[in-house]
Every structure is written in structure tokens, then in C-alpha cells.
Design an enzyme around this catalytic site. Structure first.
Site, short mmCIF file in Angstrom:
data_model
loop_
_atom_site.label_atom_id
_atom_site.label_comp_id
_atom_site.label_asym_id
_atom_site.label_seq_id
_atom_site.Cartn_x
_atom_site.Cartn_y
_atom_site.Cartn_z
N CYS A 308 7.38 4.01 4.69
CA CYS A 308 7.97 3.35 5.86
C CYS A 308 9.30 3.98 6.25
CB CYS A 308 8.13 1.85 5.65
SG CYS A 308 8.60 1.02 7.20
N ALA A 455 1.82 0.37 5.64
CA ALA A 455 0.67 -0.49 5.40
C ALA A 455 -0.27 -0.49 6.60
CB ALA A 455 1.13 -1.91 5.08
N CYS A 489 5.57 0.99 12.75
CA CYS A 489 6.86 0.69 12.12
C CYS A 489 7.60 -0.33 12.98
CB CYS A 489 7.68 1.96 11.98
SG CYS A 489 9.18 1.73 11.02
#
Length: 559
Positions: A308, A455, A489
Site C-alpha cells: 500500500c 488488498a 488506494c
């Protein structure tokens, strides 16, 4: 005759010549071990000649001859005893150095040195120990060839990617024989840790037991992986248990290399040093943010790739927003030290982010890589790379520092035949199938596809792998489906607003919603509600249950 160092006290090499012994002594070697039987080659000096030359310069010499390809368990024990007894540093030699490296590997396996460390050390010296990994894992002893378990599909890792792909496979073929290998008891919703560090989520809402999430009908093997033998279609577990597979899916995530920053591990969670990249530290971030009345707050971002890429600056925005709302911002200096050259890698999102950087009066420092932290002294050091390629050290004080560690592939992956030169699993970026091992797939943070490691990426990748793997098994027909590099994001620029960055390969914008509903290039309250209220249940109830909401793969013929 190059000496190839394996450890600071042991090097290995090809055949040593008597006339070269004085040079070895001058290089600092105190002892020699010969692992090559006399008479093996017509141009080979005898051990007696080598020993005499060694004695003349004050070096010890030992003879432990090993026939090529026949290293016994007793030989490994004898080698270990020699390395314990002889003055150091030691040079061991045979025809090429391979037997000596093998002896060291097996002897260290008997001393319980971690297998990935052994493989990495010998690989660094130029020797491939993949042929003896099972023996090393078995404490340096020859194991049986028995297989402890066998499954049609074996998935390494029970994180977001591993459980999602197992659920997607089961949704398509309920009777498929699947095992997940993972030693962890707890599964974490890691995207929630930024919100914990911002005082929005409670940490316990981001954790559930692994057993409650393994899909029904999937076997959970609670163990750690030590090595791969792809030529035999087996995975070696710690303790030398062997699991055989028909298809392998590799999803163990990545390794947070806390030790890659000098002094960091000694001060994490104390002295104002924190990180939202760990479950137990995210609450400390919020504690520091609430308690800081004045001073300097430092936020760092390491070189890519990382998990991330927006998370390092999310911590900055949420912290600064709290100080802004509480009237303390004018008393707090904020610095963002980024090892990269830009604020965010997709240029369309930068203008909105810069508005918040300016609002919070944060100072940006690009090409600055954190290298050292002294918690008690409240000081951090960075290596700055200048435009001409030169480097310099930059020092700064802090009252709190949010650190993001450098990130690498897990050790057992990095040294395996599955990895590329950088240590990541080497896959085709469209199909996520291994480039040279067609019955192996990888997704999530550990694969080398050039996408953002999020994710949301795993949510899109899991159905792709499930479809293509079942096609390989003949369970479904049609062409491969492809992954377009999608990643998301949600950049939490303030409490109640998010810049919803969604993009694919090459930085192509891939919005999930029409612009009139959510314009991802601008801060949005609706995007905040998506992050705060919708994404957690989507993660727990859809992604990990094989319900592919907004994640159906696209069928495209791959040439």
C-alpha cells in the site's frame, strides 16, 4: 583460485594449489580443509603437498575427502567438528567448492540454522543447494522420500490473497481438494490499521481467528514453509514434512524488514517511534498523535515496492487533520521523507494531495531513505540521493516519527527456484501463472507483477487465478482470463474525506464508479463512507467468501 565467503569465518573454493598457499595466508586464512580425495583429477596436487605448503606458512590443514555426490550424514558432522576446532577463518576446498558448500549446509542444518539463511549464504557464494534442501530441513540428516500429505491444490499463505483464492476456487468447484499452509492463528484486515492509527477503528475489529476464515472443505495445515522442490511438485515444511501438490498457489505476502533500518527494532513502540504497519503499534500511533502538543512529527516512506504505497502519507494526513481540528497544527512541524522522487506514482491524484500537503504545511523531502533511528536521542538519519547520483547523510530530530520499513519477499521465497532476480515470485503479469513453472501461480504482495500491492489488487487477482488454474485442470473451458493491474488506494486526506485512487498497469485510471458519483481525483465524503463502512464487510463477507462483487474476471485470449 577465488575464495567464496559463506560466513565471516568460512570460505570455499575450487582446488587449492601449493604455490597459492602463501597468498591465502596473506589474505588472513588460518586453516584449510581439503574435501577432495587424492587422485580424483590428473592435474590435482596431493593433500600432502598442500599440507606441507600450509605448514610452511603457519596454517593448519585437515583432510576430509568426499567422493563427488556421496556426502553422508557422518561427513557433515565431521565437517562441523572441524570448523569448530580449527583456527579461523577457514578455507574449505574441493574440485569446484560445491562439496564443501554442501558439507557446511548440512552441518548448519544440524545446528538448527534457519534453512533460508543457509540457502541464501551458499547462493551468495555461488552455490545452489536446492538438491539437498530436504536434508538440510531434516537437521542435516538424510530423510525418507515419504510424502506426508498430497492435495490437488496447495496454497501457501492464509492472508487476504490466499483465503480469497481458496474461496474463489471452491465457489467454482466445490469438490476441489485444497489445502492452505499457514502457521498463523490470527488473520488481520491490514487496510484497517491506518484507521486504527488515526483513532477511527478499534484494533480488535481488524483481527479474526484463522480457523474461522478458512473456507469450508479446505484443509488447514498449520505449519511454516521451509523450501520448494518444483521439479518434484512438493513443498518442504519446517521439520522436513513433505506436502505434494498438483497445482501450487504462492501467497505468503511480504516481509517487513524492520532490521533494515539501524536502531529501529530497539526503539519501536517507545521513544515516540511508531508504525501503522504493525497491529500492536497502530494504537501507539494514535496515542502519540493525541499527546503531541508541539514539536516535530516525521513520516517516512521507503523505496518501492511496498505494501500500500499510499499508507505512509495516510498516516501523515490523519495525524495532521487531528492537530488541525484541535488547534495545535501551528505548533507542530511536519516532515515527509520519501525515498522516491514523487508524492504519488499516478500523476492525476497529485494535485488533490498537494492541496492537503499545503494545508498541513508539511515539508516534502524526496529521494531521502531512512537508514538509522536513535529513539532515546530522538534523532533520525536519512541517505539523500542527489540529482547527480551522489549521496549525503541528512539528520533530523523528532518528537514522534512514523516509520515504514523496507519490504522484501519472505526469506523462503527469495532464495527459491520460484523467484526472480529481486526475490519476488516470477509471474506473467496478465495470467499470474509462473513464467517457467506452469502449474504454479502467485498473487498478492509476493508476486512480481508491476501493480500496487494492495488488498484491492488481491481481490481482483483471486478470481483470475481461480479461473486459469481450473482451466489448466480441465475443470472449465474457454480462454485464460487476465488481470489488468487494478489496485486501489483510498487516501484518507482528512477525517471524513478520501481521495479514492484506482488505477492499473501503467498508471491507467480504472475507476469503479461514475465520475458524477465519486470523482477519484478529488476528495470525497462518499469515498470515506466506502472506506469506513463498506470495505470492511466487503472484505470479510465477500472477498474471503468467494463472492466476487465487482471483481469478475474478463475473458481475453492471451497470445
Amino acid at each position: 583460485m577465488p575464495a567464496n565467503p559463506i560466513t565471516p569465518t568460512l570460505s570455499v573454493s575450487e582446488q587449492v594449489l601449493p604455490q597459492g598457499i602463501a597468498d591465502l595466508a596473506a589474505a588472513g586464512f588460518k586453516s584449510i580443509i581439503c574435501n577432495r580425495p587424492d587422485g580424483e583429477g590428473t592435474d590435482q596436487p596431493s593433500f600432502a603437498e598442500v599440507q606441507a605448503a600450509a605448514k610452511a606458512v603457519g596454517m593448519d590443514a585437515a583432510y576430509l575427502p568426499i567422493v563427488a555426490g556421496l556426502v553422508s550424514d557422518a561427513d557433515a558432522l565431521a565437517f562441523g567438528a572441524l570448523t569448530d576446532r580449527l583456527p579461523k577463518p577457514i578455507l574449505a576446498y574441493c574440485r569446484t567448492g560445491t562439496r564443501s558448500a554442501t558439507l557446511w549446509s548440512l552441518s548448519e542444518g544440524g545446528r538448527n540454522r534457519p534453512l533460508p539463511e543457509i540457502i541464501a549464504a551458499t547462493k551468495g557464494a555461488g552455490y545452489d543447494m536446492s538438491g539437498v534442501v530436504r536434508r538440510i530441513a531434516n537437521g542435516g540428516r538424510t530423510p525418507t522420500d515419504a510424502v506426508d500429505a498430497s492435495h490437488a491444490v496447495v496454497i501457501i499463505g492464509g492472508g487476504a490473497a490466499g483465503i480469497a483464492v481458496a474461496a474463489s476456487l471452491k465457489a467454482r468447484k466445490p469438490d476441489l481438494d485444497i489445502a492452505i499452509i499457514d502457521p498463523a492463528d490470527i488473520h488481520y484486515y491490514q487496510p484497517g490499521w491506518t484507521m486504527v492509527g488515526g483513532g477511527i477503528f478499534e484494533p480488535e475489529t481488524t483481527a479474526r481467528t484463522m480457523g474461522s476464515l478458512i473456507p469450508s472443505g479446505v484443509r488447514w495445515i498449520k505449519a511454516a514453509v521451509a523450501a520448494f522442490e518444483p521439479d518434484k511438485n512438493v513443498v518442504i515444511l519446517d521439520g522436513c514434512r513433505v506436502v505434494k501438490y498438483g497445482q501450487l498457489v504462492v501467497t505468503p505476502g511480504l516481509k517487513l524488514n524492520w532490521a533494515g533500518i539501524e536502531g529501529l527494532t530497539e526503539t519501536l513502540g517507545r521513544n515516540g517511534v511508531t508504525s501503522n504497519y504493525r497491529y500492536d503499534l497502530a494504537p501507539y500511533t494514535w496515542e502519540l498523535v493525541k499527546g503531541l502538543e508541539h514539536g516535530r512529527a516525521v513520516f517516512t516512506q521507503p523505496p518501492m515496492p511496498i505494501k500500500c504505497a499510499g499508507a505512509p502519507q495516510k498516516a501523515l494526513y490523519l495525524s495532521a487533520d487531528h492537530w488541525f481540528r484541535s488547534g495545535r497544527l501551528q505548533n507542530i512541524a511536519i516532515d515527509f521523507f520519501n525515498a522516491g522522487p514523487v508524492l504519488f506514482g499516478v500523476k492525476e491524484y497529485v494535485p488533490a494531495l498537494m492541496q492537503y500537503i499545503e494545508k498541513y504545511k508539511a515539508q516534502l523531502h524526496f529521494q531521502h531513505r531512512l537508514t538509522r533511528v536513535d529513539g532515546p536521542a530522538k534523532t533520525a538519519w536519512f541517505t539523500k540521493t542527489n540529482a547527480d547520483g551522489t549521496t549525503e547523510t541528512v539528520e533530523t530530530g523528532f518528537d514522534m516519527i512514523h516509520v515504514v520499513p523496507p519490504q522484501i519477499a519472505p526469506d523462503f521465497v527469495r532464495v527459491s527456484p520460484l523467484a526472480d532476480a529481486a526475490g519476488w515470485v516470477d509471474v506473467d503479469q496478465a495470467t499470474l501463472r509462473h513464467k517457467s513453472l506452469p502449474n504454479i501461480y502467485s498473487l498478492g504482495d509476493v508476486c512480481n507483477a508491476p501493480n500496487a500491492k494492495t488488498a484491492a489488487a488481491a481481490r481482483k487477482q483471486a478470481p483470475v487465478v481461480a479461473h486459469n488454474l481450473l482451466k489448466d485442470l480441465g475443470a472449465i473451458s474457454g480462454p485464460d482470463v487476465v488481470y489488468d493491474g487494478y489496485g486501489s488506494c483510498p487516501l484518507t486526506v482528512e477525517r471524513g474525506k478520501i481521495v479514492l485512487a484506482e488505477f492499473g498497469y501503467g498508471g491507467k485510471l480504472l475507476p469503479s464508479f461514475p465520475g458524477w458519483l465519486i470523482d477519484g481525483t478529488k476528495p470525497s465524503h462518499l469515498a470515506w463512507l466506502l472506506k469506513e463502512r463498506m470495505l470492511p464487510p466487503i472484505y470479510w463477507q465477500a472477498m474471503l467468501r468467494g463472492r466476487e462483487w465487482m471483481a469478475k474476471p474478463e475473458a481475453v485470449t492471451v497470445s
